[in-house]
Design an enzyme around this catalytic site. Structure first.
Site: not given
Length: 381
Positions: A53, A105, A178, A203
């Site tokens: 983790r 977004y 972004d 993406k």
């Protein structure tokens, strides 16, 4: 003294920084599914790892490649682009103020407008491409983060990253960008003054529509970055080792996919801009695009594979055109090798700033003439 040789981003990413399997010298590192790692008898960790983790061996290569591509100090992988973005906001303090563009977004915009308030974070949304509006929205002593998405989904307005960075510095805030659509192949925000870069790695970075992933890259590994590290580990917003391996597999072809998609998108934009069935083509690569000069100054080698078309005849006509396409698949997402079409307003729902006659096109790496022919037949009356 021998001159140090540097390589271009295309070589860097294709080679994956030269990482190999440490035991067998395979040019592709293996997959490490172990969730835990053995301690020494004195309680130390000779591998430098405690638990997956916090850090899995399969994160090392894609994080290192991203850091090098964006020319940053460090990178973290996340389980999705949303988890990466939300972690940045969670690292803020209650009472902090954020500024973001109105067109961005949709899922993140909706989160900022609703759930972020529960964290004590208030967001002001400003018009895309308007630096004066950005400056007017600053609250001295309270504004701590400027969040910018450029080109902005789905209208593809391009903002001046350096201009936003200057505003951020003037008020003591950080600038996060972004960079999902442009990718570091076309734009490197850290070089333009940004502090953090976010990718929905689902993406373009992965590029094959088979991995959910996100990433953050920082210009400086400071206290804020340590907070992000802690939140990621504590919240468990991490990728599985196989997904991280697949992400690196996809990243090796990033440069050729992005450039081919950019070439195709420009051809489509040029072919449709005078079409009788099209009211407007939104693509920063067109000289008539209102932000073309800004895009040309901060995007190198292309203008990306995303464009939108506003269909003459309104929403019903736009939906009809989307339904008639055969090569463009009607699906959410972007950045894959296949071309997609989506009617964004109906997906985003109430409150969307997206025009109802707009179709968003994610242009893939197919032959451009085939894609143009598909669009032309769909636009026939």
């Amino acid at each position: 003294m021998k001159k140090e040789r540097t390589v271009r981003p295309e070589t860097l990413v294709a080679q994956g920084l030269g990482h190999m399997d440490s035991e067998f010298k395979g040019i592709i590192p293996g997959i490490f599914p172990s969730t835990t790692f053995e301690r020494d008898v004195d309680g130390g960790y000779p591998s430098g790892r405690v638990y997956t983790r916090d850090q899995n061996p399969n994160y090392d290569q894609p994080e290192a490649v991203l850091t090098a591509l964006e020319k940053g100090a460090d990178s973290f992988l996340f389980s999705s682009g949303m988890s990466a973005a939300v972690t940045v906001f969670q690292a803020l303090r209650p009472g902090d103020h954020v500024i973001a563009p109105k067109v961005m977004y949709w899922s993140l915009r909706n989160w900022l407008a609703t759930y972020a308030t529960e964290w004590g974070i208030e967001t002001s949304f400003v018009d895309n491409g308007d630096l004066d509006a950005l400056k007017a929205a600053v609250r001295p002593g309270q504004t701590r983060l400027l969040w910018l998405e450029t080109p902005a989904n789905p209208t593809w307005v391009v903002d001046d990253i350096a201009g936003w960075a200057e505003v951020a510095r003037s008020c003591g805030a950080r600038l996060a960008v972004d960079n999902t659509v442009a990718t570091p192949i076309l734009t490197r925000p850290l070089e333009l003054g940004a502090d953090i870069v976010m990718h929905s790695a689902t993406k373009y970075l992965n590029g094959h529509s088979d991995v959910l992933a996100g990433a953050l890259v920082t210009r400086q590994a400071d206290e804020f970055w340590d907070r992000i590290r802690t939140i990621r580990a504590a919240g468990g917003a991490v990728m599985g080792p196989f997904e991280a391996w697949l992400l690196m597999r996809g990243m090796r072809t990033l440069s050729i996919r992005v450039r081919q998609a950019s070439t195709n998108a420009l051809k489509i934009a040029e072919a449709l801009k005078t079409h009788a069935g099209i009211a407007e083509v939104l693509y920063p690569g067109l000289p008539e695009h209102k932000n073309h000069a800004v895009a040309a100054s901060q995007m190198t080698g292309g203008f990306g594979g995303m464009l939108s078309i506003r269909v003459a005849g309104g929403e019903a006509r736009a939906m009809n055109v989307a339904g008639r396409l055969t090569l463009f698949k009607r699906a959410t997402s972007l950045g894959g090798v296949e071309s997609l079409v989506e009617h964004r307003a109906s997906i985003e729902g109430a409150g969307t700033p997206c025009p109802t006659d707009l179709l968003r096109l994610s242009v893939g790496i197919e032959d451009a003439s085939d894609l143009i022919a598909d669009l032309e037949q769909a636009l026939e009356e």
